[in-house]
Design an enzyme around this catalytic site. Structure first.
Site, mmCIF file in Angstrom:
data_model
loop_
_atom_site.group_PDB
_atom_site.id
_atom_site.type_symbol
_atom_site.label_atom_id
_atom_site.label_comp_id
_atom_site.label_asym_id
_atom_site.label_seq_id
_atom_site.Cartn_x
_atom_site.Cartn_y
_atom_site.Cartn_z
ATOM 1 N N LYS A 298 4.435 -0.072 8.306
ATOM 2 C CA LYS A 298 4.198 1.235 7.700
ATOM 3 C C LYS A 298 5.393 2.123 7.984
ATOM 4 O O LYS A 298 5.738 2.369 9.125
ATOM 5 C CB LYS A 298 2.921 1.837 8.303
ATOM 6 C CG LYS A 298 2.550 3.150 7.663
ATOM 7 C CD LYS A 298 1.317 3.744 8.298
ATOM 8 C CE LYS A 298 0.071 3.315 7.568
ATOM 9 N NZ LYS A 298 -1.138 3.870 8.141
ATOM 10 N N GLY B 296 0.839 -1.199 0.000
ATOM 11 C CA GLY B 296 0.000 0.000 0.000
ATOM 12 C C GLY B 296 0.865 1.236 0.000
ATOM 13 O O GLY B 296 1.992 1.229 0.506
ATOM 14 N N GLY C 175 -0.343 8.867 1.762
ATOM 15 C CA GLY C 175 0.260 10.151 2.071
ATOM 16 C C GLY C 175 1.345 10.022 3.123
ATOM 17 O O GLY C 175 2.296 10.801 3.149
ATOM 18 N N PHE C 176 1.224 9.008 3.959
ATOM 19 C CA PHE C 176 2.171 8.872 5.057
ATOM 20 C C PHE C 176 3.420 8.092 4.675
ATOM 21 O O PHE C 176 4.391 8.077 5.395
ATOM 22 C CB PHE C 176 1.510 8.170 6.235
ATOM 23 C CG PHE C 176 0.612 9.079 6.991
ATOM 24 C CD1 PHE C 176 1.154 10.031 7.826
ATOM 25 C CD2 PHE C 176 -0.757 9.011 6.845
ATOM 26 C CE1 PHE C 176 0.335 10.897 8.521
ATOM 27 C CE2 PHE C 176 -1.568 9.873 7.534
ATOM 28 C CZ PHE C 176 -1.033 10.827 8.374
ATOM 29 N N GLY C 177 3.326 7.405 3.550
ATOM 30 C CA GLY C 177 4.469 6.596 3.143
ATOM 31 C C GLY C 177 3.999 5.237 2.672
ATOM 32 O O GLY C 177 2.811 5.028 2.418
ATOM 33 N N VAL D 204 3.466 1.010 2.787
ATOM 34 C CA VAL D 204 3.180 -0.085 3.705
ATOM 35 C C VAL D 204 3.750 -1.365 3.105
ATOM 36 O O VAL D 204 3.505 -1.663 1.937
ATOM 37 C CB VAL D 204 1.666 -0.243 3.935
ATOM 38 C CG1 VAL D 204 1.406 -1.312 4.976
ATOM 39 C CG2 VAL D 204 1.042 1.071 4.357
ATOM 40 N N ASP E 241 -10.756 10.187 8.775
ATOM 41 C CA ASP E 241 -10.560 9.712 7.414
ATOM 42 C C ASP E 241 -11.201 8.342 7.240
ATOM 43 O O ASP E 241 -10.550 7.369 6.850
ATOM 44 C CB ASP E 241 -9.064 9.693 7.072
ATOM 45 C CG ASP E 241 -8.828 9.766 5.564
ATOM 46 O OD1 ASP E 241 -9.806 10.007 4.823
ATOM 47 O OD2 ASP E 241 -7.677 9.583 5.134
#
Ligand SMILES: *[C@@H]1O[C@H](CO)[C@@H](O)[C@H](O)[C@H]1NC(C)=O
Ligand SMILES: *[C@@H]1O[C@H](CO)[C@@H](O)[C@H](O)[C@H]1NC(C)=O
Ligand SMILES: *[C@@H]1O[C@H](CO)[C@@H](O)[C@H](O)[C@H]1NC(C)=O
Ligand SMILES: *[C@@H]1O[C@H](CO)[C@@H](O)[C@H](O)[C@H]1NC(C)=O
Ligand SMILES: *[C@@H]1O[C@H](CO)[C@@H](O)[C@H](O)[C@H]1NC(C)=O
Ligand SMILES: *[C@@H]1O[C@H](CO)[C@@H](O)[C@H](O)[C@H]1NC(C)=O
Length: 866
Positions: A547, A524, A527-529, A531, A643
């Site tokens: 993650k 995956g 936006g956070f990076g 996975v 979210d």
């Protein structure tokens, strides 16, 4: 350079505001209803003063006059500071001793709460296998052969045992800790002694259920075993009536279904019992049965509580009628059974109190006998059954307390070893962990990293838990304290990593597990990076999702740590749980349980996966709704997900829905300069939040409404390839509901498979969730109940079809022609009441007698069906 003379007015204005703020704080907090004379909070093993999460000051035992005398003379016990990441008072320090020691508390005459606080973190000198001891208070044995066993299910490794002890004239309260033998040690983190009103639990004459009439005498000691706010939320020590009792939620003990009426603004009248008996919130929430008399007649409201055998138990049931429909004596009458014994033939809260909003409690004593040698625990069942000769065949309960009563030999401890369920990392310390890479042909890399790992291990060993910071800085954590969640205790052995609250992985561990962040393992991107899928070899090989947060979204290691501490305490079957983290060399990495079936979206559209049947979809929606409800209500302060979408609802190998990515959006907000920016995903975004930046848990409810529509229609929340009118699924669906054409846009696969009644309820939920104004939307808890109802209606309808035609396919033709008339149908007209209920609910203004919004809604929907 700034002119210093400018600063002075700025500083004074700031001070003024600060002062005003303080004054409002003082003015808005109501005085406690009971002020204990003795209020001792002792932080064992410490020489400092600490403030705990509730704002209470704990004094180190070195500073206090209660410090054991013999200690001062020959210092036989060790004090030790926890190295784990939980560092709040009194849990950060401990007194550990291989020798007997005694605390002596000179207190006033009268009954006291004695609370013993334990935390099995990692302390130098502490060994989990050697903690085996007995605690004696005067002539009472409070704990005997007290020991620890690891367990995965307890979210916190801290633990409190509460006792009630009456102190006589010229007596001191002595607490003696005795290790089992010289090779074992005792330990204690904190001791609380708080006076209680003389008649709170003592001096009660109580009807007997097992033969002998009972009287709680001054010479008795009690141990609190359960204290539950039935149907309500967790109540912290400081939110009690001044007695610092903690009230847990009852969800883990309640069996079966119920409604959860609550009257948050109801003014209570303490004319029958004293106002310190329980906090208002206990009486303002309750559990009652539903509205189907046939079903009520066939069932009980049941709580099941595990207790030790061989003791008498005091069971206190708290009642308060909060339903404005109940106006007369005799309308809600029920039978109370305790441990399957008849305790009250004709309980009628209004008969006891005459009017609604008047709290009352009833006490019962029951003997739980030991039946065999092996028989050490027993399930104490509390059953409320409606009487059938009344108009509302229903029952109610608001609160529940259960105390173990001391035996004639002064013993409160259970037979055999008393075991404290514990999930501490301590149990893990001796085990070495191996991490294996996945993928073959990477042998060299693996070897390299194994060597690296060993080097890291060595280097880190001395400072393995570097995350320690003083408790006073833990203030930021106050908003998040968990009520104990006890999952189903299956006999299945879980990996020890999962038993741990939150494991600290080294970067080398992570690199090995992800084959040095190999691209092929990416499952995956966000936006956070990225996975990654990884494998960790613990007692068994476990698959995890790793993650790796973008280094660009860099934030302080301290904030990251704080967030980890919070997230790791969120344990719930419908939330993806955090297994551990890595915070090294600027990398911020989170390790989660791996979800074998991916995201919900992957099973709805644009996919090669099999289509999900309707009931399975409902089941997944119920799970996700529960997860969100837990975030909103399960913890003391609401956590807003921000979210909610089908890609954040994950499915494990057994198709259990788990909400993911909670907390992180908030974490980002905290440290981002542009934090006022509205966050979320287009298509799911609450219009009210987008307009006014007014964020509440109702924003999650809106997004969840969109998820429900996605599940029903199997299309994207936002699809700009369609006609402009149809871009936004929520807007389009609302239009279709108004036009009565909603049946035309549902997933073609579902056509004819949804029972009409189920569809009606489902559409009602969806419609109410996606309303423009948050205040008009239901709460997540209501959504859960209604979805359960929808599933039940579907199951009933399927069962009926099955009985008529066992082999054929069940087609509901009427779904196809079904349509809702927003203006004329009785179902929707009742929404006026619904909104009214919600309004008074959330503003706290109302008539003072509002009952649960859900309740009103259910009645009317039942009417609409018939
Ligand atoms: C205290 O703990 C240390 C470290 O485990 C140990 O070496 C020492 O002997 C202990 N002292 C006493 C008095 O038990
Ligand atoms: C408590 O301990 C003190 C000091 O060790 C002793 O004098 C006193 O008799 C004890 N009291 C009781 C009730 O055990
Ligand atoms: C209480 O116990 C006595 C005997 O000890 C018995 O006669 C009486 O009926 C009992 N009362 C109830 C309410 O069970
Ligand atoms: C009440 O429950 C019974 C049994 O589950 C069911 O047959 C009946 O249809 C229900 N009544 C209503 C009004 O839902
Ligand atoms: C309710 O609980 C009582 C006591 O355990 C039991 O005897 C009774 O059968 C239960 N009734 C139903 C309908 O389950
Ligand atoms: C306490 O534990 C020890 C060892 O496990 C056992 O021998 C002893 O009988 C236990 N004592 C009691 C009172 O249960």
């Amino acid at each position: 350079m700034r002119n210093p003379s400018m600063l002075t007015p700025i500083v004074s204005i700031f001070c003024l505001f600060f002062l005003l703020y303080q004054i409002t704080l003082v003015a808005s907090s109501t005085p406690p209803r009971y002020v204990p004379i003795d209020d001792i909070t002792l932080d064992c093993g410490s020489a400092n003063e600490y403030i705990d999460l509730n704002g209470r000051v704990w004094t180190g035992d070195f500073l206090s006059k209660y410090f054991p005398k013999e200690e001062l003379n020959n210092l036989k016990s060790n004090t030790s500071k926890a190295l784990g990441i939980i560092t709040r008072a009194p849990y950060s320090t401990a007194r550990i001793s291989y020798f007997q020691f005694t605390y002596v508390f000179p207190v006033t005459v009268g009954p006291k709460f004695v609370r013993l606080h334990f935390n099995s973190a990692i302390y130098p000198g502490f060994e989990v296998s050697k903690a085996l001891f007995t605690v004696i208070a005067g002539s009472f044995t409070l704990l005997r052969n007290f020991t620890l066993v690891p367990d995965y299910y307890l979210p916190e490794k801290t633990f409190c045992k509460e006792f009630c002890i009456n102190v006589g004239k010229d007596k001191k309260l002595n607490l003696t800790f005795i290790p089992f033998s010289t090779t074992f040690h005792a330990f204690i983190n904190g001791i609380e002694i708080v006076s209680m009103p003389a008649d709170l639990y003592y001096k009660e004459g109580i009807p007997n259920l097992s033969g002998n009439p009972f009287y709680i005498n001054d010479d008795m000691a009690l141990e609190m075993v359960y204290r539950l706010n039935v149907g309500g939320s967790w109540i912290s020590q400081t939110d009690d009536t001044g007695l610092f009792r903690e009230w847990s939620t009852d969800g883990n003990y309640f069996k079966g279904g119920s409604l959860l009426p609550h009257a948050p603004s109801l003014k209570l009248d303490y004319s029958i019992i004293p106002d310190f008996s329980a906090p208002d919130d206990v009486y303002r929430s309750a559990r009652t049965m539903g509205f189907n008399h046939t079903e009520n007649r066939l069932s009980n409201l049941t709580w099941e509580l595990l207790v030790d055998v061989g003791f008498y138990y005091l069971v206190r049931l708290h009642f308060c009628e909060i339903d404005s429909k109940m106006t007369d004596v005799g309308q809600r009458r029920f039978i109370i059974y305790i441990d399957h014994l008849l305790a009250d033939m004709d309980a009628d809260v209004l008969l006891w109190t005459y009017k609604i909003g008047t709290p009352v409690y009833k006490n019962y004593v029951v003997m739980i006998r030991k039946k065999g040698v092996e028989d050490n625990s027993h399930i104490l069942s509390i059953d409320l059954h409606p009487r059938t000769d009344t108009y509302y065949e229903n029952a109610i309960l608001n609160g529940l307390e259960v105390f173990k009563l001391v035996n004639t030999d002064g013993n409160l401890a259970k037979y055999g070893a008393e075991i404290w369920i514990d999930n501490s990392p301590t149990a893990m310390m001796s085990k070495t962990k191996k991490f294996i890479a996945i993928g073959i042909g990477t042998g060299f890399l693996v070897l390299l990293f194994l060597m690296g790992c060993m080097v890291f291990w060595k280097v880190k060993k001395s400072k393995r838990y570097v995350s320690y910071y003083p408790p006073s800085r833990c203030w930021c954590l106050c908003w998040l304290r968990l009520y104990p969640y006890k999952g189903k205790q299956t006999g299945k052995k879980t990996s020890s990593l999962r038993k741990e609250l939150c494991h600290h992985f080294s970067l080398a561990d992570i690199k090995i597990a992800t084959n040095n962040f190999h691209e092929d393992l990416i499952i995956g991107k966000g936006g956070f990076g990225n996975v990654y899928k990884g494998q960790i070899d613990d007692e068994e090989t476990i698959t995890v999702a790793i993650k790796r947060l973008n280094p660009e979204s860099q934030q302080g290691a301290h904030e990251f740590q704080t967030e980890i501490e919070m997230l790791s305490q969120l344990r719930y079957v419908h939330l993806v749980s955090l297994i551990g983290y890595c915070n090294e060399k600027g990398e911020m990495i989170l390790v989660y349980d791996y979800m074998a079936n991916g995201t919900l979206r992957e099973h709805l559209y644009d996919t090669n996966n099999d289509t999900l049947p309707w009931k399975k979809r409902l089941d997944i929606c119920i799970g996700a709704a529960r997860g969100l409800d837990y975030l909103h209500r399960g913890v003391k302060h609401t956590i807003i997900h921000r979210d909610v979408k089908t890609t954040n609802i994950l499915l494990d190998d057994k198709w259990v829905a788990k909400v993911s990515d909670f907390g992180l959006s908030k974490m980002d907000q905290n440290n981002n300069a542009v934090s006022t920016m509205v966050k979320g995903t287009w298509g799911y975004l609450d219009p009210e939040y987008a307009r006014c930046q007014k964020l509440s848990e109702k924003s999650d409810v809106y997004s969840f409404g969109v998820v429900l529509l996605e599940v029903l229609c199997a299309r994207k929340a936002l699809n700009q390839k369609l006609e402009e009118e149809e871009w936004n699924l929520a807007h389009w669906a609302r239009k279709c509901i108004e036009r009565g054409t909603i049946n035309e846009i549902i997933d073609p696969y579902l056509k004819g498979k949804i029972a009409p009644l189920c569809f009606k309820v489902f559409m009602q939920i969806t419609e109410s969730c996606t309303r423009d104004q948050g205040i008009q939307r239901p709460k997540m808890g209501d959504v859960v109940e209604k979805l359960k109802m929808a599933l039940e209606l579907q199951e009933n309808a399927d069962a009926e079809k099955e009985s008529i035609n066992p082999s054929g396919e069940h087609i509901y033709l009427d779904t196809l022609s079904f349509c809702i008339d927003v203006t004329n149908d009785g179902l929707w007209a009742t929404n006026v009441h619904y909104e009214h209920g919600m309004t008074s609910d959330s503003t706290g203004i109302g008539t003072g007698l509002t009952c649960s919004s859900f309740e009103i809604d259910s009645i009317t929907s039942h009417k609409a069906f018939s």
